[in-house]
Design an enzyme around this catalytic site. Structure first.
Site, PDB file in Angstrom:
ATOM      1  N   CYS A 112      46.958   8.405  19.585  1.00 14.67           N
ATOM      2  CA  CYS A 112      46.504   8.443  20.983  1.00 14.67           C
ATOM      3  C   CYS A 112      47.604   8.079  21.974  1.00 14.67           C
ATOM      4  O   CYS A 112      47.465   8.351  23.171  1.00 14.67           O
ATOM      5  CB  CYS A 112      45.312   7.511  21.173  1.00 14.67           C
ATOM      6  SG  CYS A 112      43.913   7.947  20.143  1.00 14.67           S
ATOM      7  N   HIS A 253      44.715   5.973  28.691  1.00 15.52           N
ATOM      8  CA  HIS A 253      44.106   6.708  27.588  1.00 15.52           C
ATOM      9  C   HIS A 253      42.604   6.469  27.632  1.00 15.52           C
ATOM     10  O   HIS A 253      42.146   5.346  27.809  1.00 15.52           O
ATOM     11  CB  HIS A 253      44.701   6.206  26.264  1.00 15.52           C
ATOM     12  CG  HIS A 253      43.974   6.717  25.069  1.00 15.52           C
ATOM     13  ND1 HIS A 253      43.592   8.031  24.949  1.00 15.52           N
ATOM     14  CD2 HIS A 253      43.542   6.085  23.947  1.00 15.52           C
ATOM     15  CE1 HIS A 253      42.954   8.186  23.796  1.00 15.52           C
ATOM     16  NE2 HIS A 253      42.911   7.029  23.180  1.00 15.52           N
ATOM     17  N   ASN A 283      37.041  10.674  23.630  1.00 13.86           N
ATOM     18  CA  ASN A 283      38.437  10.361  23.316  1.00 13.86           C
ATOM     19  C   ASN A 283      39.099  11.629  22.768  1.00 13.86           C
ATOM     20  O   ASN A 283      38.744  12.088  21.690  1.00 13.86           O
ATOM     21  CB  ASN A 283      38.464   9.224  22.287  1.00 13.86           C
ATOM     22  CG  ASN A 283      39.876   8.814  21.890  1.00 13.86           C
ATOM     23  OD1 ASN A 283      40.848   9.506  22.166  1.00 13.86           O
ATOM     24  ND2 ASN A 283      39.973   7.680  21.207  1.00 13.86           N
TER      25      ASN A 283
HETATM   26  N1  ACO Z   1      24.892   4.477  17.386  1.00 11.32           N
HETATM   27  C1  ACO Z   1      24.079   3.419  17.222  1.00 11.32           C
HETATM   28  N2  ACO Z   1      24.492   2.266  16.632  1.00 11.32           N
HETATM   29  C2  ACO Z   1      25.751   2.211  16.191  1.00 11.32           C
HETATM   30  C3  ACO Z   1      26.653   3.295  16.320  1.00 11.32           C
HETATM   31  C4  ACO Z   1      26.179   4.465  16.939  1.00 11.32           C
HETATM   32  N3  ACO Z   1      26.942   5.547  17.134  1.00 11.32           N
HETATM   33  N4  ACO Z   1      27.840   2.937  15.792  1.00 11.32           N
HETATM   34  C5  ACO Z   1      27.705   1.669  15.360  1.00 11.32           C
HETATM   35  N5  ACO Z   1      26.439   1.225  15.586  1.00 11.32           N
HETATM   36  C6  ACO Z   1      25.868  -0.075  15.269  1.00 11.32           C
HETATM   37  C7  ACO Z   1      26.593  -0.768  14.166  1.00 11.32           C
HETATM   38  O1  ACO Z   1      26.093  -0.357  12.885  1.00 11.32           O
HETATM   39  C8  ACO Z   1      26.293  -2.218  14.446  1.00 11.32           C
HETATM   40  O2  ACO Z   1      25.005  -2.523  13.970  1.00 11.32           O
HETATM   41  P1  ACO Z   1      24.721  -3.942  13.242  1.00 11.32           P
HETATM   42  O3  ACO Z   1      25.021  -4.975  14.314  1.00 11.32           O
HETATM   43  O4  ACO Z   1      23.293  -3.816  12.875  1.00 11.32           O
HETATM   44  O5  ACO Z   1      25.673  -3.974  12.100  1.00 11.32           O
HETATM   45  C9  ACO Z   1      26.224  -2.297  15.965  1.00 11.32           C
HETATM   46  O6  ACO Z   1      26.017  -0.935  16.405  1.00 11.32           O
HETATM   47  C10 ACO Z   1      27.503  -2.840  16.576  1.00 11.32           C
HETATM   48  O7  ACO Z   1      28.626  -2.168  15.979  1.00 11.32           O
HETATM   49  P2  ACO Z   1      30.080  -2.457  16.421  1.00 11.32           P
HETATM   50  O8  ACO Z   1      31.013  -1.609  15.601  1.00 11.32           O
HETATM   51  O9  ACO Z   1      30.338  -3.927  16.493  1.00 11.32           O
HETATM   52  O10 ACO Z   1      30.022  -1.888  17.895  1.00 11.32           O
HETATM   53  P3  ACO Z   1      31.062  -2.099  19.047  1.00 11.32           P
HETATM   54  O11 ACO Z   1      30.409  -2.713  20.204  1.00 11.32           O
HETATM   55  O12 ACO Z   1      32.344  -2.691  18.533  1.00 11.32           O
HETATM   56  O13 ACO Z   1      31.352  -0.594  19.471  1.00 11.32           O
HETATM   57  C11 ACO Z   1      33.043   1.092  19.148  1.00 11.32           C
HETATM   58  C12 ACO Z   1      31.901   0.316  18.534  1.00 11.32           C
HETATM   59  C13 ACO Z   1      32.497   1.851  20.357  1.00 11.32           C
HETATM   60  C14 ACO Z   1      33.591   2.058  18.124  1.00 11.32           C
HETATM   61  C15 ACO Z   1      34.121   0.089  19.618  1.00 11.32           C
HETATM   62  O14 ACO Z   1      34.419  -0.797  18.571  1.00 11.32           O
HETATM   63  C16 ACO Z   1      35.388   0.752  20.051  1.00 11.32           C
HETATM   64  O15 ACO Z   1      35.426   1.442  21.060  1.00 11.32           O
HETATM   65  N6  ACO Z   1      36.495   0.516  19.323  1.00 11.32           N
HETATM   66  C17 ACO Z   1      37.781   1.095  19.675  1.00 11.32           C
HETATM   67  C18 ACO Z   1      37.879   2.474  19.133  1.00 11.32           C
HETATM   68  C19 ACO Z   1      39.026   3.199  19.755  1.00 11.32           C
HETATM   69  O16 ACO Z   1      39.272   3.034  20.929  1.00 11.32           O
HETATM   70  N7  ACO Z   1      39.769   4.009  19.035  1.00 11.32           N
HETATM   71  C20 ACO Z   1      40.839   4.681  19.704  1.00 11.32           C
HETATM   72  C21 ACO Z   1      42.017   4.836  18.990  1.00 11.32           C
HETATM   73  S1  ACO Z   1      41.777   6.235  18.054  1.00 11.32           S
HETATM   74  C22 ACO Z   1      43.254   6.967  17.632  1.00 11.32           C
HETATM   75  O17 ACO Z   1      44.378   6.574  17.840  1.00 11.32           O
HETATM   76  C23 ACO Z   1      42.995   8.204  16.873  1.00 11.32           C
END
Ligand code: ACO
Length: 319
Positions: A112, A253, A283
């Protein structure tokens, strides 16, 4: 030599995949996706499209804005993590598609952060006098590398391409004023594609195990991004001899709206200093800063002479 952005352009595929569409594919909800990421919809390439074809459309648009003929370009750099092939480079295919017969062409792999790394490389070529015009494209076709059984990743990504042309400028003082680039291999396995390379070549087993899809530790990545981005932007701003308040617009980004809010907070700036279009495209990895820059210019948010900051992070970890 002084450098200026002489052209800009972007392209996103026509097909829209909304959060409601994803609700039918995977156990998720529009409300969860919107509140956790800011994403409402993303674009999905048509079967006949590839990363190179998306890139070529954005590139041709940037060349048209620059008023340059294809052979005016000396170097073509494509940033992507979803190349058409491991070889040849996607840049070689883009060179052919835009009708250039003279340029050197190569890809950059920085996930990214790819657009920003490619931009910095291009600026250096022009500044040093090695090239007069460099075409930079960030392009991704991520939806073909998503596991639609993994709700933690498949809701995040989309397809698209953004391009700029950097050119030698007769005016003093143009171009990149400050740069901070970093790579932190502690995060090497936080976002990755486990198979398909020399360590684990593609086989029916790797395919059955789903190892050709993007895998991500969301929470760790989120923590890295919020820890790093504001500091990285500030380091570049200080090298430029600017203050954060002087910056006209940040083009971050587009990974997660909450991460962009954390950058604004970290720099003590209002959100209207941050360009945000993640709700439309999700993204798009290496394409996102290029698409955002093109939209910001077309919406009148950027004018000649403005102070801009591009800030990105991605797999590697790179920033
Ligand atoms: N829909 C519903 N629930 C979900 C989903 C979904 N799509 N995905 C995860 N959950 C659930 C999980 O199972 C978890 O449930 P639990 O508490 O019962 O276990 C709960 O939601 C919380 O999950 P988290 O992973 O802690 O959610 P978080 O608030 O961290 O959000 C996210 C997840 C959006 C992926 C976040 O962590 C994020 O944005 N991370 C950064 C990712 C990123 O920016 N990547 C970019 C670089 S990519 C590159 O270079 C290719």
């Amino acid at each position: 030599r002084s450098v200026r952005v002489s052209g800009w352009g972007s392209y996103v595929p026509e097909r829209v995949l909304s959060n409601a569409d994803l609700e039918r594919l995977v156990d998720t909800s529009d409300e969860w996706i919107r509140t956790r990421t800011g994403i409402r919809e993303r674009r999905v390439a048509a079967p006949h499209e590839t990363t190179a074809t998306l890139a070529a459309i954005a590139a041709k648009r940037a060349l048209a804005v620059a008023g340059l003929a294809p052979d005016d370009i000396d170097v073509i750099i494509v940033a992507t993590l979803t190349p058409d092939y491991p070889m040849p480079s996607t840049a070689a295919l883009v060179k052919e598609a835009v009708g250039n017969t003279t340029a050197a062409a190569f890809d950059i792999a920085a996930a990214c952060s790819g657009f920003v790394f490619a931009y910095a490389t291009a600026d250096s070529y022009v500044r040093s006098g090695l090239a007069r015009n460099v075409l930079v494209v960030g392009a991704e076709l991520l939806t073909r590398f998503l596991d639609f059984d993994d709700r933690g990743t498949c809701i995040l990504f989309g397809d698209g391409a953004g391009a700029v042309v950097l050119s030698a400028s007769p005016e003093e003082g143009g171009g990149m004023a400050g740069l901070e680039m970093a790579t932190d291999p502690d995060g090497a396995y936080m976002i990755w594609m486990p198979s398909g390379g020399s360590k684990s070549p593609p086989s029916s087993e790797t395919s059955k195990r789903g190892e050709h899809f993007i895998r991500m530790e969301g929470r760790e990545t989120y923590r890295y991004a919020t820890r790093t981005l504001a500091a990285s932007a500030l380091a570049a701003i200080e090298r430029a001899g600017w203050t954060p308040e002087e910056v006209d617009l940040f083009i971050p980004h587009q990974a997660n709206a909450r991460i962009i809010e954390a950058v604004a907070k970290g720099l003590k700036l209002p959100m209207d200093k941050m360009f945000v279009n993640i709700h439309k495209y999700g993204n798009t990895s290496a394409a996102s800063v290029g698409i955002a820059l093109d939209e910001a210019v077309r919406e009148g948010r950027v004018k000649a002479g403005d102070k801009l900051v591009f800030v990105a992070f991605g797999a590697g970890f790179t920033s």
